[in-house]
Design a protein around this motif. Structure first.
Motif, PDB file in Angstrom:
ATOM      1  N   THR A   1       0.831  -1.210   0.000  1.00 27.68           N
ATOM      2  CA  THR A   1       0.000   0.000   0.000  1.00 27.68           C
ATOM      3  C   THR A   1       0.861   1.254   0.000  1.00 27.68           C
ATOM      4  OG1 THR A   1      -1.776  -1.180   1.128  1.00 27.68           O
ATOM      5  CG2 THR A   1      -1.839   1.235   1.207  1.00 27.68           C
ATOM      6  N   VAL A   2       1.898   1.302   0.837  1.00 25.27           N
ATOM      7  CA  VAL A   2       2.721   2.522   0.871  1.00 25.27           C
ATOM      8  C   VAL A   2       3.613   2.624  -0.367  1.00 25.27           C
ATOM      9  CG1 VAL A   2       2.644   2.683   3.383  1.00 25.27           C
ATOM     10  CG2 VAL A   2       4.599   1.599   2.321  1.00 25.27           C
ATOM     11  N   ARG A   3       4.101   1.507  -0.858  1.00 31.18           N
ATOM     12  CA  ARG A   3       5.003   1.522  -2.016  1.00 31.18           C
ATOM     13  C   ARG A   3       4.285   1.883  -3.305  1.00 31.18           C
ATOM     14  NH1 ARG A   3       8.447  -3.580  -4.476  1.00 31.18           N
ATOM     15  NH2 ARG A   3       9.642  -2.381  -5.989  1.00 31.18           N
ATOM     16  N   HIS A   4       3.086   1.357  -3.480  1.00 30.74           N
ATOM     17  CA  HIS A   4       2.376   1.542  -4.745  1.00 30.74           C
ATOM     18  C   HIS A   4       1.187   2.492  -4.636  1.00 30.74           C
ATOM     19  CE1 HIS A   4       4.827  -1.714  -6.277  1.00 30.74           C
ATOM     20  NE2 HIS A   4       4.429  -2.476  -5.274  1.00 30.74           N
ATOM     21  N   GLY A   5       0.777   2.822  -3.416  1.00 29.33           N
ATOM     22  CA  GLY A   5      -0.440   3.602  -3.244  1.00 29.33           C
ATOM     23  C   GLY A   5      -0.247   5.081  -2.973  1.00 29.33           C
ATOM     24  N   PHE A   6       0.978   5.482  -2.645  1.00 31.73           N
ATOM     25  CA  PHE A   6       1.246   6.883  -2.347  1.00 31.73           C
ATOM     26  C   PHE A   6       2.393   7.366  -3.222  1.00 31.73           C
ATOM     27  CE2 PHE A   6      -0.476   5.235   1.680  1.00 31.73           C
ATOM     28  CZ  PHE A   6      -1.495   6.143   1.912  1.00 31.73           C
ATOM     29  N   THR A   7       2.174   8.462  -3.915  1.00 32.08           N
ATOM     30  CA  THR A   7       3.256   9.024  -4.732  1.00 32.08           C
ATOM     31  C   THR A   7       4.045  10.062  -3.955  1.00 32.08           C
ATOM     32  OG1 THR A   7       1.743  10.658  -5.655  1.00 32.08           O
ATOM     33  CG2 THR A   7       2.073   8.632  -6.917  1.00 32.08           C
ATOM     34  N   ASP A   8       3.474  10.558  -2.866  1.00 33.07           N
ATOM     35  CA  ASP A   8       4.136  11.567  -2.040  1.00 33.07           C
ATOM     36  C   ASP A   8       4.065  11.148  -0.578  1.00 33.07           C
ATOM     37  OD1 ASP A   8       4.952  13.662  -3.956  1.00 33.07           O
ATOM     38  OD2 ASP A   8       2.809  13.714  -4.411  1.00 33.07           O
ATOM     39  N   ALA A   9       4.404  12.071   0.295  1.00 26.83           N
ATOM     40  CA  ALA A   9       4.398  11.783   1.725  1.00 26.83           C
ATOM     41  C   ALA A   9       2.984  11.475   2.202  1.00 26.83           C
ATOM     42  CB  ALA A   9       4.970  12.969   2.488  1.00 26.83           C
ATOM     43  N   PHE A  10       2.899  10.661   3.240  1.00 20.39           N
ATOM     44  CA  PHE A  10       1.614  10.261   3.798  1.00 20.39           C
ATOM     45  C   PHE A  10       1.733  10.160   5.308  1.00 20.39           C
ATOM     46  CE2 PHE A  10       4.043   6.495   3.018  1.00 20.39           C
ATOM     47  CZ  PHE A  10       3.819   5.702   4.136  1.00 20.39           C
ATOM     48  N   SER A  11       0.613  10.241   5.974  1.00 20.04           N
ATOM     49  CA  SER A  11       0.575  10.134   7.434  1.00 20.04           C
ATOM     50  C   SER A  11      -0.055   8.796   7.835  1.00 20.04           C
ATOM     51  CB  SER A  11      -0.249  11.281   8.023  1.00 20.04           C
ATOM     52  OG  SER A  11      -1.608  11.138   7.644  1.00 20.04           O
ATOM     53  N   LEU A  12       0.007   8.506   9.118  1.00 21.28           N
ATOM     54  CA  LEU A  12      -0.657   7.315   9.647  1.00 21.28           C
ATOM     55  C   LEU A  12      -2.150   7.378   9.334  1.00 21.28           C
ATOM     56  CD1 LEU A  12      -0.755   4.718  11.350  1.00 21.28           C
ATOM     57  CD2 LEU A  12      -0.830   6.159  13.389  1.00 21.28           C
ATOM     58  N   ALA A  13      -2.745   8.560   9.470  1.00 21.01           N
ATOM     59  CA  ALA A  13      -4.178   8.714   9.171  1.00 21.01           C
ATOM     60  C   ALA A  13      -4.472   8.429   7.697  1.00 21.01           C
ATOM     61  CB  ALA A  13      -4.647  10.121   9.548  1.00 21.01           C
ATOM     62  N   ASP A  14      -3.577   8.859   6.806  1.00 21.02           N
ATOM     63  CA  ASP A  14      -3.752   8.561   5.377  1.00 21.02           C
ATOM     64  C   ASP A  14      -3.754   7.058   5.138  1.00 21.02           C
ATOM     65  OD1 ASP A  14      -3.724  11.307   4.688  1.00 21.02           O
ATOM     66  OD2 ASP A  14      -1.536  11.286   4.450  1.00 21.02           O
ATOM     67  N   LEU A  15      -2.816   6.365   5.802  1.00 20.07           N
ATOM     68  CA  LEU A  15      -2.716   4.914   5.644  1.00 20.07           C
ATOM     69  C   LEU A  15      -3.947   4.224   6.234  1.00 20.07           C
ATOM     70  CD1 LEU A  15      -1.024   2.557   4.611  1.00 20.07           C
ATOM     71  CD2 LEU A  15       0.197   2.584   6.797  1.00 20.07           C
ATOM     72  N   GLU A  16      -4.418   4.719   7.359  1.00 20.17           N
ATOM     73  CA  GLU A  16      -5.649   4.174   7.952  1.00 20.17           C
ATOM     74  C   GLU A  16      -6.823   4.284   6.979  1.00 20.17           C
ATOM     75  OE1 GLU A  16      -6.353   4.620  12.560  1.00 20.17           O
ATOM     76  OE2 GLU A  16      -5.614   6.501  11.700  1.00 20.17           O
ATOM     77  N   GLY A  17      -6.876   5.389   6.254  1.00 22.46           N
ATOM     78  CA  GLY A  17      -7.936   5.575   5.278  1.00 22.46           C
ATOM     79  C   GLY A  17      -7.887   4.564   4.147  1.00 22.46           C
ATOM     80  N   ARG A  18      -6.679   4.138   3.785  1.00 18.05           N
ATOM     81  CA  ARG A  18      -6.516   3.139   2.720  1.00 18.05           C
ATOM     82  C   ARG A  18      -6.717   1.716   3.222  1.00 18.05           C
ATOM     83  NH1 ARG A  18      -3.100   5.264  -1.685  1.00 18.05           N
ATOM     84  NH2 ARG A  18      -3.815   7.405  -1.818  1.00 18.05           N
ATOM     85  N   LEU A  19      -6.415   1.495   4.516  1.00 21.83           N
ATOM     86  CA  LEU A  19      -6.504   0.148   5.098  1.00 21.83           C
ATOM     87  C   LEU A  19      -7.369   0.178   6.366  1.00 21.83           C
ATOM     88  CD1 LEU A  19      -2.737  -0.879   4.729  1.00 21.83           C
ATOM     89  CD2 LEU A  19      -4.657  -1.589   3.276  1.00 21.83           C
ATOM     90  N   PRO A  20      -8.663   0.454   6.228  1.00 26.38           N
ATOM     91  CA  PRO A  20      -9.511   0.621   7.417  1.00 26.38           C
ATOM     92  C   PRO A  20      -9.693  -0.643   8.248  1.00 26.38           C
ATOM     93  CG  PRO A  20     -10.845   0.636   5.423  1.00 26.38           C
ATOM     94  CD  PRO A  20      -9.411   0.627   4.982  1.00 26.38           C
ATOM     95  N   THR A  21      -9.402  -1.809   7.689  1.00 22.64           N
ATOM     96  CA  THR A  21      -9.591  -3.049   8.454  1.00 22.64           C
ATOM     97  C   THR A  21      -8.356  -3.435   9.266  1.00 22.64           C
ATOM     98  OG1 THR A  21      -8.896  -4.403   6.568  1.00 22.64           O
ATOM     99  CG2 THR A  21     -11.257  -3.938   6.783  1.00 22.64           C
ATOM    100  N   VAL A  22      -7.252  -2.701   9.081  1.00 21.70           N
ATOM    101  CA  VAL A  22      -6.028  -3.007   9.827  1.00 21.70           C
ATOM    102  C   VAL A  22      -5.970  -2.114  11.060  1.00 21.70           C
ATOM    103  CG1 VAL A  22      -3.507  -3.131   9.733  1.00 21.70           C
ATOM    104  CG2 VAL A  22      -4.852  -3.689   7.700  1.00 21.70           C
ATOM    105  N   ASP A  23      -5.697  -2.712  12.202  1.00 23.69           N
ATOM    106  CA  ASP A  23      -5.627  -2.016  13.475  1.00 23.69           C
ATOM    107  C   ASP A  23      -4.583  -0.896  13.430  1.00 23.69           C
ATOM    108  OD1 ASP A  23      -6.168  -2.000  16.470  1.00 23.69           O
ATOM    109  OD2 ASP A  23      -3.994  -2.369  16.423  1.00 23.69           O
TER     110      ASP A  23
END
Length: 141
Positions: A28-50
């Motif tokens: 997700t981080v390697r292929h899903g973000f072209t720029d900087a991202f936060s933990l909240a951004d990642l949570e938005g992409r992976l809502p089922t992961v704690d």
């Protein structure tokens, strides 16, 4: 970046024990973000992961030098996938934080300029964040 090898191989080469969740987060981080991202951004992409699993994995990827952290002054830690130079070191590049949308962009072709230090000082790490307006926000003016 690591475009020539699989995601599994990247994690293995970094000494990270492969699990399904770690692989999912790395992909997700390697292929899903072209720029900087936060933990909240990642949570938005992976809502089922704690959230704590996401945070621990981001920390692991950072310690393995697959990600680097960016303090853009927003109060929220940001992350960026490392882009490697010929020495296999994550090369330092400039980041731009937009004052309007608050997004942080990786300017991978703009390298951090050398900083001359006084005698006796050793540089270990450098961050370079500039603040301005991104192209999208400037078009909205």
């Amino acid at each position: 970046m690591h475009l020539d090898i699989s995601d599994e191989q990247v994690l293995d080469n970094a000494g990270i024990r492969l699990t399904a969740v770690r692989l999912l987060i790395w992909r997700t981080v390697r292929h899903g973000f072209t720029d900087a991202f936060s933990l909240a951004d990642l949570e938005g992409r992976l809502p089922t992961v704690d959230r704590s699993t996401l945070f621990r994995t981001l920390t692991l990827l950072t310690e393995a030098h697959l990600l680097h952290e960016i303090d853009d002054g927003s109060g929220s830690q940001k992350y960026c996938v490392c882009h490697f130079d010929d020495t296999r070191q994550c090369h330092g590049h400039v980041h731009l934080t937009c004052r309007r949308c608050h997004r942080t962009y990786c300017l991978t072709n703009v390298h951090i300029p050398p900083v001359p230090l006084p005698a006796g000082f050793l540089l270990e790490e450098a961050e370079y964040v500039v603040k301005g307006v991104c192209p999208q926000c400037s078009r909205q003016q």
